[in-house]
Each structure stands twice: as structure tokens, then as C-alpha cells.
Scaffold this motif. Structure first.
Motif, short mmCIF file in Angstrom:
data_model
loop_
_atom_site.label_atom_id
_atom_site.label_comp_id
_atom_site.label_asym_id
_atom_site.label_seq_id
_atom_site.Cartn_x
_atom_site.Cartn_y
_atom_site.Cartn_z
N LEU A 3 -10.06 -21.60 -5.07
CA LEU A 3 -9.88 -21.89 -5.89
C LEU A 3 -10.76 -22.80 -7.51
N ALA A 4 -11.41 -22.38 -7.38
CA ALA A 4 -12.18 -22.21 -9.06
C ALA A 4 -11.29 -21.62 -10.14
N LEU A 5 -10.98 -20.41 -9.53
CA LEU A 5 -10.66 -19.33 -10.25
C LEU A 5 -8.64 -19.35 -10.48
N GLY A 6 -8.27 -19.12 -9.50
CA GLY A 6 -7.24 -19.45 -9.86
C GLY A 6 -5.95 -18.25 -9.62
N ALA A 53 -9.27 -16.89 -2.06
CA ALA A 53 -9.60 -18.35 -0.82
C ALA A 53 -9.17 -17.83 0.57
N CYS A 54 -8.10 -17.02 0.69
CA CYS A 54 -8.05 -17.29 2.15
C CYS A 54 -9.02 -15.93 2.61
N LEU A 55 -9.68 -15.50 2.22
CA LEU A 55 -10.66 -14.38 2.45
C LEU A 55 -11.88 -15.22 2.85
N GLY A 56 -12.17 -16.22 2.50
CA GLY A 56 -13.18 -17.33 2.50
C GLY A 56 -12.40 -17.96 3.61
N VAL A 57 -11.48 -18.30 4.28
CA VAL A 57 -11.24 -19.23 5.34
C VAL A 57 -11.22 -17.24 6.66
N MET A 58 -11.40 -16.52 6.36
CA MET A 58 -10.98 -15.48 7.38
C MET A 58 -11.89 -14.97 7.83
N LEU A 59 -13.72 -15.20 6.69
CA LEU A 59 -14.32 -14.31 6.84
C LEU A 59 -15.34 -14.68 8.64
N PRO A 60 -15.22 -15.57 8.63
CA PRO A 60 -15.91 -15.92 9.93
C PRO A 60 -15.01 -14.73 11.16
N GLY A 61 -14.05 -15.14 11.34
CA GLY A 61 -13.33 -13.77 12.09
C GLY A 61 -13.17 -11.98 12.17
N LEU A 62 -13.41 -11.56 10.75
CA LEU A 62 -14.33 -10.86 10.26
C LEU A 62 -15.17 -10.13 11.05
N SER A 100 3.48 -11.64 -0.75
CA SER A 100 2.20 -12.15 -1.76
C SER A 100 0.05 -11.65 -1.33
N VAL A 101 -0.18 -11.45 -2.09
CA VAL A 101 -1.86 -11.11 -2.12
C VAL A 101 -2.68 -11.59 -0.57
N ALA A 102 -2.23 -13.00 -1.02
CA ALA A 102 -2.05 -13.83 -0.22
C ALA A 102 -2.05 -13.64 1.12
N ALA A 103 -1.53 -13.50 1.37
CA ALA A 103 -0.89 -13.19 2.60
C ALA A 103 -1.32 -12.56 3.61
N PHE A 104 -1.11 -11.35 2.71
CA PHE A 104 -0.90 -9.81 4.31
C PHE A 104 -3.27 -9.96 4.02
N VAL A 105 -3.76 -10.95 2.93
CA VAL A 105 -5.58 -11.02 3.36
C VAL A 105 -5.16 -12.27 4.34
N LEU A 106 -4.18 -12.96 4.45
CA LEU A 106 -4.19 -14.03 5.55
C LEU A 106 -3.83 -13.44 7.15
#
Length: 429
Positions: free
Chosen positions: A117-120, A128-137, A179-185
Motif C-alpha cells: 500500500l505504501a509503494l503503490g 499487497a495482494c501477496l500479503g493477503v494470500m500468504l497465510p493460505g499459501l 492485471s498483475v494483482a488479479a493473477f496474484v490473487l
């Protein structure tokens, strides 16, 4: 008949068939995982283009580092101390180990989310999306190692297949978003599906509240495995960055091309690594005097297989090589011999590494890995400075063989210590 009597009367042929079955499931699981990773990489690259794929790769590399952290703290101690134990003991340990993996994912995931979120820009949303997904991974990976610790490699394989199946619709949706975020999600969400299925397979609920106790109990192993795992992945990254700076980005591509030629064998090597430590732990409990020969057979077999595969690559005609790697083939072909020797050295060392981990000799294991990592970086970059890309490949090959020798020296010392400590003191009066 008692349990001990059943163990002693088990036919040797049945034990060998059981071992072969567990190794086969390890290879099958790694094949499923490697195929999924390969397909994801190709699909994302074709969908996004070079620049966006580079952003996705940054998220992927970050995940690899975090994965090594989770394994060092959670699942590596699990497979060392809870392979071949009673079901009740295994279930209790798995609940805490998977809870630890979830905790690591949540903690580092929160940091990734804040950083993203800080980088933008282009990179920020991906992190940011990776951070949300890390627990499941991380939880999905923890289930794999838990099943192998129990000798249930089939369940790990099925879990990876579930992830692969879930990836298909997720990637199709992500491609429509573009988008890259969509693929990470999509990648992380499909892993979360497999992680949920792992709960159904095991019937064990991860205990995040048990993470602190797990880390405290496994501190002697976990802290050293953490440093060991991170140094292993970090050495490869440093060598790649340094090679690009000294010789050029094309050199990194040539080395990567040569490694791709050895890809099928490396997949086998990774698949075996999932089961070597649990199997070595079983040998230690059932027939400790056979641990050394088991590790030698394991490492020697992998080294011989690598040499055979490399020899076959030398016979590949240029036309076929160009069909596979295109313009990279000619520069990669020059590196086949040193890269093969490096992989053979690594394969030989994995036998000793499995023995040290089964013995719980974390200090010796860490010492060996740090030495091997320093040699790897020094050999790769020193060789590059002296003789370019080919020199780097030969430097890594020499470093890997030296590192393997240190692994075996440490295993020999650890086995001597164990024999000395197990011999009762004889007193004369």
C-alpha cells in the motif's frame, strides 16, 4: 503379538515396497507441483508481457523466501521429530506446526500488505495482494510436509492436484481482468482452496495459539533451519545478481537455460527431498546402524542419475536443442558439463543432509549449509570474474563438490558422536 514383534517380523521385501511407494508419491507430488508452477509462469508471461511478468516474478521470489522461513520454523522440525511416530503424537504436532505456518503467513503477510500500500505504482498492488494470500499459501505447503511426515504422500499429491485444478478457472478469470494483482490473487486463492481441502483430508485444525509453544519447543532446530533455508535461497539470488553485474544479463539467461535442460532431473531431486528426511528418521528409529549406508545410497544414487542425465544431454543434436531453447541453446550447451557436475555434487550432499536432519544435528547442518552457500557465491562470482559465464559455471561446480564433502564429514562426525553416546560406560572396580 506386540508392536515391536510385528516390526521385527516384517519381511524385508514388504519394507522395501513400502519405501518405494513413499518415494513414488514424493516424485508424483513434486511433478504435480512443478507442472502447476511451470504452467502458471508460462500463462502469466503470455498474458501480461515482459514488464508485468517481471512484477509478478518479484512477488513469486518473495513468496519463495517467505516459504523458506515458514519451513525452517514450522515444517522442517516437524518432519525431523514427528516422522514415523504414533498417530496421536503426529496429530498434536501437526496442529501446532500448521498453526505456526499460518502465524508466519499472517505476520509477514501484514508487512507485505503495508509495504504494498505504501509503494503503490505497479509493484505495490502485487505485494499487497501477496500479503493477503500468504497465510493460505504457507498452510497449503505445511499440509504437504505434514502428510509426508506421516508417510501419506498420496494425500500430499492429491492436495497439489486440487490446487492445480482450482488454478484453471482462477487463471481464466485473472486473464480477463488483465492485471498483475488479479493473477496474484488467483494464484493465492487456489492455494487457499487446497489448504482448506488439507483440513478435510487430515481432520486437524491448525492451532495458531500453539505457535508460540511450538517455536519455543523447537527452538534448537527451528532457528538453525531458518538461517540454513534462507542462506540456501539467498546464495542463489546473490550469484544471479552478481553474474549479471559482472558478465551481463545474457549470462544469467545462459545459466538459466542450462538449468532448464536439467529441469526434469531437478524435479526428481526436489520430489525426493520431500521424503528423504522422513525416511532417514524412520531408519534411525528402526535400524540406526543402517543410517550411514542409507544416506550414502540415497546421495550416490542421485549423483549417478544426474551424471547419466547430463551425459544424455551431450548427445542432443543442435536442431533439437534450438527447438527447445531457441537462441539460448548454444550458450547453454557450453555449460552442460559444469552444471551437471554441480547438480551431481548437490545430489550427493543431499544424502548427508538428510542424515544430519534425521539426527537432529541442527548445529552441524547449519554449519555445512553456511559453508556450502559461501562457497557457492564465491565460486560463482570468482569464476565469473576470471572466465565469464563458463568460469562461473565451473566455479559453482567446484564449490558444490566441496560443500558436499563438508556435509559428509559432518555426518560422519555426528554418527560417531551418536555411537559414542549410546555405548554405556563400563566401570571397573
Amino acid at each position: 503379538m506386540t508392536t515391536e514383534e510385528e516390526k521385527t517380523t516384517t519381511p524385508a521385501g514388504s519394507a522395501k515396497r513400502a519405501l518405494a511407494g513413499r518415494l513414488s508419491w514424493g516424485l508424483a507430488d513434486q511433478a504435480a507441483s512443478s507442472m502447476s508452477n511451470f504452467v502458471v509462469g508460462i500463462y502469466v508471461a503470455r498474458s501480461l508481457g515482459v514488464t508485468a511478468f517481471g512484477v509478478f516474478s518479484l512477488a513469486w521470489v518473495t513468496y519463495g523466501v517467505v516459504l523458506n522461513v515458514s519451513r525452517g520454523l514450522a515444517t522442517d522440525p516437524l518432519v525431523v521429530r514427528f516422522s514415523g511416530v504414533s498417530d496421536a503424537s503426529w496429530r498434536g504436532a501437526v496442529a501446532r506446526a500448521t498453526g505456526t505456518a499460518l502465524g508466519v503467513g499472517a505476520a509477514i503477510g501484514a508487512a507485505c500488505l503495508v509495504a504494498g500500500l505504501a509503494l503503490g505504482g505497479r509493484v505495490g498492488p502485487a505485494f499487497a495482494c501477496l500479503g493477503v494470500m500468504l497465510p493460505g499459501l504457507l498452510l497449503q505447503d505445511a499440509w504437504r510436509f505434514s502428510f509426508f511426515a506421516a508417510g501419506s504422500g498420496r494425500k500430499a499429491f492429491v492436495n497439489d492436484v486440487v490446487w492445480g485444478v482450482a488454478l484453471v478457472p482462477a487463471m481464466v478469470v485473472a486473464a480477463r481482468v488483465g492485471s498483475v494483482a488479479a493473477f496474484v490473487l488467483a494464484w493465492g486463492a487456489s492455494a487457499a482452496v487446497a489448504a482448506g481441502y488439507g483440513y478435510l483430508q487430515s481432520g486437524i485444525r491448525p492451532r495458531v495459539t500453539g505457535a508460540r509453544g511450538w517455536l519455543r519447543e523447537q527452538r534448537d532446530l527451528g532457528s538453525r533451519y531458518l538461517v540454513e533455508n534462507v542462506s540456501l535461497s539467498g546464495a542463489s539470488q546473490l550469484r544471479a545478481y552478481g553474474l549479471g553485474a559482472i558478465v551481463g544479463v545474457g549470462a544469467v539467461g545462459a545459466v538459466r537455460g542450462a538449468e532448464l535442460l536439467l529441469g526434469p532431473f531437478l524435479a526428481v531431486l526436489m520430489g525426493l527431498s520431500l521424503v528423504t528426511v522422513p525416511e532417514a528418521a524412520r531408519v534411525l528409529r528402526q535400524a540406526p546402524h543402517r543410517l550411514g549406508s542409507f544416506c550414502l545410497l540415497l546421495g550416490g544414487g542421485q549423483a549417478a542419475a544426474a551424471l547419466l542425465w547430463g551425459g544424455a544431454l551431450l548427445l542432443v543434436p543442435d536442431r533439437l536443442g534450438e527447438l527447445v531453447l531457441g537462441g539460448v541453446w548454444h550458450s547453454a550447451a557450453e555449460l552442460i558439463v559444469p552444471v551437471t557436475l554441480g547438480v551431481a555434487g548437490a545430489g550427493l550432499g543431499t544424502g548427508a543432509a538428510a542424515g544430519l536432519r534425521a539426527l537432529g544435528a541442527a548445529r552441524r547442518s547449519l554449519r555445512s549449509q553456511l559453508f556450502a552457500s559461501v562457497c557457492y557465491v564465491g565460486g560463482g562470482l570468482g569464476g565469473a570474474a576470471v572466465a565469464g559465464t563458463v568460469g562461473s559455471a565451473w566455479g559453482v561446480a567446484a564449490a558444490t563438490v566441496c560443500g558436499s564433502a563438508v556435509w559428509w564429514l559432518q555426518l560422519r562426525s555426528a554418527l560417531r558422536e551418536r555411537r559414542h553416546n549410546s555405548v554405556p560406560e563400563v566401570r571397573t572396580s
